[in-house]
Scaffold this active site. Structure first.
Site, PDB file in Angstrom:
ATOM      1  N   ASP A   1     -93.461 -89.472  62.811  1.00 43.05           N
ATOM      2  CA  ASP A   1     -93.417 -88.863  64.131  1.00 43.05           C
ATOM      3  C   ASP A   1     -94.665 -87.987  64.201  1.00 43.05           C
ATOM      4  O   ASP A   1     -95.287 -87.667  63.170  1.00 43.05           O
ATOM      5  CB  ASP A   1     -92.133 -88.063  64.336  1.00 43.05           C
TER       6      ASP A   1
HETATM    7  C1  BGC Z   1     -91.777 -87.150  69.591  1.00 47.05           C
HETATM    8  C2  BGC Z   1     -91.812 -88.662  69.574  1.00 47.05           C
HETATM    9  C3  BGC Z   1     -93.005 -89.135  70.371  1.00 47.05           C
HETATM   10  C4  BGC Z   1     -94.254 -88.524  69.798  1.00 47.05           C
HETATM   11  C5  BGC Z   1     -95.509 -88.927  70.540  1.00 47.05           C
HETATM   12  C6  BGC Z   1     -93.097 -86.525  69.184  1.00 47.05           C
HETATM   13  O1  BGC Z   1     -93.082 -85.159  69.411  1.00 47.05           O
HETATM   14  O2  BGC Z   1     -90.752 -86.694  68.735  1.00 47.05           O
HETATM   15  O3  BGC Z   1     -90.636 -89.185  70.089  1.00 47.05           O
HETATM   16  O4  BGC Z   1     -93.045 -90.526  70.380  1.00 47.05           O
HETATM   17  O5  BGC Z   1     -94.167 -87.112  69.879  1.00 47.05           O
HETATM   18  O6  BGC Z   1     -95.560 -88.297  71.766  1.00 47.05           O
END
Ligand code: BGC
Length: 768
Positions: free
Chosen positions: A235
């Site tokens: 993530d």
């Molecule tokens: C989120 C993800 C997301 C990623 C990119 C993270 O903060 O938890 O779900 O895909 O950011 O934006």
């Protein structure tokens, strides 16, 4: 796409790469793309959020909050799951793929299949359900839709990502059985049935280890057990120790960019031989395969059909709207004669259609309920509007006069529609909700209006369960979830009967927050979140503890009625891996064409371990004209009967009776049938001196051994004329560990004998 050719090409590219180049490929180039290697013509690919619409930044170097390109905002997962419709999920995936294609994106970051453990979890609007089977099946269908059009999915957030509080570090302290049965199952189904090209590792720790460096999760379970060939990415900013993450099986660190620190760490580790270069090679090869695969699927971008996709979003939304209550068949509103309807609540003009955070789509347009009612339904209905509450209580407060005006308007109308729910700030990535309530101003308006207007319809917008202290006072409740940019049309169509509602709750609505099983352990303390309710999540808890919910899991009304015929089982005796086929007929006996979701629950009637009262194992949504009947069938297999045995590390279905239940919700079971299962599983039982006598007594193999070593002692429990194997030992003794036998048998067996008995039993194979 010729995957064999891609593999060969990737292998030959790998052989050409220098160590530095290989290392550079294990992190992104910037927020959204992978690193290209121009020297070898290795291209880069583009990733973007997800999940219910495309949030593509103007270019890969910008985060794209606010300045993202416009895209269609589909219903969020909270709504999609209420459709219980795998075909619809596939359509959403396919349409999203078209949008990705038109904007040059290769991987869409979704779906999220984490379990809705608490209604307070900030990202519940992005997650599907409290049930693992429903989440997994819907997630798999979405992935299949997306990937069938050449766009990769990223199944997230792996795993046990169920709270936003301290989300970067919190430890999901979940026991193994619960982890398998509840939190891993949706991922397992989505991985096995959807085969996602990528998986996104979570921020949180799982059983003490960060998701991004959790070898058991990323390698043993995902790859070795489930056979996934997905690339695993972090993530965004979830990395802690890049070298550990590589060893655990994590391919790609995101976002990339100005981040040489972790890459230098990798190089140091290789040089010091703390990281075997072959580990790096394997992961880089898989990165190359993904990049080439994405590139081979690219088509020349076709501009998306904005209007068509908006209409798809409306059609999808209409399948998600869930009618929770409808007294005196107030809905659909009868507009055969001119009626006056008051519309109250700012949500009617300024809809809550998505959630806060990384999934925020910049919509191509947003319909409001008020505009739709005006343009599509004002021929026979006279609509009036008043705010009733303010969404900006500080900047633009509601005066008392304005409140009274709204109530008066309601009083002078034939019916009132109150648009209420959770404002955007209540449901956000990064923040959990503090309570179950709607804003006080929404509750006050509903209370006041429902006490003077008997035809009060509440239309709710929220991504997870809310409390409804006014539930008994209002006539109809329409749960519209967080329904995307075209949701308003779907709501209007349900209110006026153009669409017969067919949504069903994918999560239980409790009467009060305290009834929710995670109440005492959410969001946890001091960095630890104890999953103390274990497998009793959602309806598994309410049904087992017989706690009346406000609305049960699976509940949702229709304007028509469905009659379930009696089920035919292919057998009443099942054994081993055999399958059971159950079929029956469902008839639409009401006055409207409608859709019904039939839910299959299984109950283990006799079980060694505590098990939930019932568990969802299948569901089917069917469409029936008035008077029409359709045959429905389900297949039940061994896994549907099993629990996860953490000692034996396997799924076990025990011999004994099971009950098959077919219903319209978990609280409305229409048909029950019992069948017997005979296990042929040879199971290893961990036996030592502290194993209970009852365990040895239960299995015929070990009982036999016991009878041989303590026949005299057993005689006193043996009915006259029977063999000692038929002795009836009381529970007090059965619940003693084997080590107590020398004491109770007055030395008939000594400690050496116990040791030999244990050794003997350890070699035995037992059947479950
Ligand atoms: C989120 C993800 C997301 C990623 C990119 C993270 O903060 O938890 O779900 O895909 O950011 O934006």
């Amino acid at each position: 796409m010729n995957i064999e050719k891609i593999r060969i090409e990737a292998r030959s590219l790998l052989a050409e790469l220098s160590l530095d180049e290989k290392i550079s490929l294990t992190a992104g180039r910037d927020p959204w793309s992978t690193v290209p290697v121009e020297r070898l013509n290795i291209p880069w690919i583009w990733m973007s959020d997800g999940p219910h619409g495309l949030r593509r930044a103007p270019d890969t170097t910008q985060m794209g909050y606010g300045d993202q390109l416009r895209a269609t905002c589909f219903p969020t997962a909270s709504a999609l799951s209420a459709s219980w419709d795998v075909d619809l999920m596939k359509t959403v995936g396919e349409t999203l793929a078209e949008e990705c294609n038109s904007q040059g994106v290769n991987i869409l970051l979704g779906p999220g299949v984490n379990i809705k453990r608490s209604p307070l979890a900030g990202r519940n609007f992005e997650y599907l359900s409290e049930d693992p089977v429903l989440s997994g099946e819907l997630g798999a269908a979405y992935i299949n839709g997306l990937q069938s059009r050449g766009i990769g999915a990223s199944l997230k957030h792996f795993a046990a990502n169920n709270t936003e509080t301290r989300r970067m570090h919190t430890n999901s302290a979940v026991d193994e059985r619960t982890f398998r049965e509840i939190y891993l199952t949706p991922f397992e189904i989505a991985v096995k049935k959807g085969k996602p090209w990528t998986v996104m590792a979570c921020y949180n720790r799982v059983q003490g280890i960060y998701g991004t460096q959790n070898a058991r999760l990323l390698t043993e379970i995902l790859k070795e057990e489930w056979g996934s060939d997905a690339l695993v990415m972090t993530d965004w900013d979830a990395i802690i120790d890049r070298v550990e993450a590589l060893k655990a099986g994590l391919h790609l660190q995101m976002p990339g960019g100005d981040n040489p620190f972790s890459l230098k760490e990798i190089k140091k580790a290789v040089k010091r031989e703390e990281l075997d270069e072959s580990v790096l090679d394997k992961l880089v090869l898989e990165i190359l395969i993904l990049v080439l695969k994405c590139k081979s699927c690219e088509k020349s971008p076709v501009p998306m059909d904005v209007e068509k996709h908006h209409q798809t979003a409306r059609r999808v939304a209409s399948q998600c709207v869930t009618l929770l209550k409808n007294e005196n068949t107030l809905l659909p509103l009868d507009c055969s004669k001119k009626i006056k309807v008051a519309v109250l609540g700012e949500f009617a003009k300024d809809p809550r259609y998505q959630g806060n955070g990384s999934s925020e789509v910049k919509p191509t347009r947003v319909d409001s309920l008020w505009d739709i009612l005006q343009t599509e339904y004002s021929d026979t209905v006279e609509f009036t509007y008043s705010r009733g509450y303010s969404l900006q209580e500080i900047e633009n407060p509601l005066s008392n006069d304005e409140f009274l005006k709204a109530v008066k308007l309601a009083e002078n109308s034939d019916a009132v529609i109150i648009a209420a729910g959770l404002p955007l700030s209540y449901e956000s990535e990064g923040i959990d909700r503090k309570h179950l309530n709607l804003p006080e101003s929404h509750d006050n308006l509903i209370e006041e209006v429902s006490s003077i207007q008997k035809n009060t319809i509440v239309v709710l917008s929220n991504g997870s369960a809310v409390a409804m202290p006014w539930e008994s006072k209002v006539t109809s409740i329409v749960e519209s979830w967080v329904l995307g940019q075209a949701g308003a049309g779907a709501i209007a169509d349900v209110l006026f009967g153009k669409v017969n509602p067919s949504g069903k709750l994918a999560e239980t609505f409790p009467i009060r927050l305290e009834d929710n099983p995670s109440f005492l352990n959410f969001p946890g303390e001091e960095g630890d979140c104890l999953y103390g309710e274990r497998i009793f999540v959602g309806y598994r808890h309410y049904d087992t503890k017989k706690i009346e919910p406000l609305f049960p899991f699976g509940h949702g009304l229709s304007y028509t009625e469905f009659e379930y015929g009696s089920p035919k089982l292919s057998t009443s005796q099942l054994s081993g891996d055999e399958q059971l086929n159950v079929s029956f007929t469902v008839k639409n006996t009401g006055n409207y064409r409608g859709q019904e979701t039939i839910q299959l629950y299984i109950t283990d009637v006799e079980s060694t371990l505590i098990r939930p009262e019932q568990e969802l194992k299948g569901f089917i949504k069917i469409d029936l004209y008035r008077g029409e009947s359709k045959k429905v069938s389900f297949i039940v297999e061994k896994r549907d009967l099993s629990y996860y045995d953490s000692l034996r590390k396997k799924w076990i279905a025990e011999s004994g009776d099971f009950e098959l239940r077919l219903g319209s919700s978990s609280g409305d079971i229409r048909l029950r049938q019992t069948f017997a299962y005979t296990s042929v599983d040879a199971v290893q039982i961990a036996i030592d001196e502290y194993t209970y006598i009852s365990t040895l007594w239960k299995h015929k193999e070990s009982r036999h051994a016991l009878c041989r070593v303590i026949p005299d002692w057993l005689k006193q429990f043996t009915p006259a004329g029977k063999a000692v194997e038929e002795a009836v030992i009381d529970d007090f003794l059965l619940d003693q560990p084997v080590i107590k036998l020398p004491h109770f048998t007055l030395g008939e067996i000594n400690f050496q004998g116990i040791h030999e008995l244990v050794e003997l039993c350890r070699k035995m194979t037992f059947t479950a």
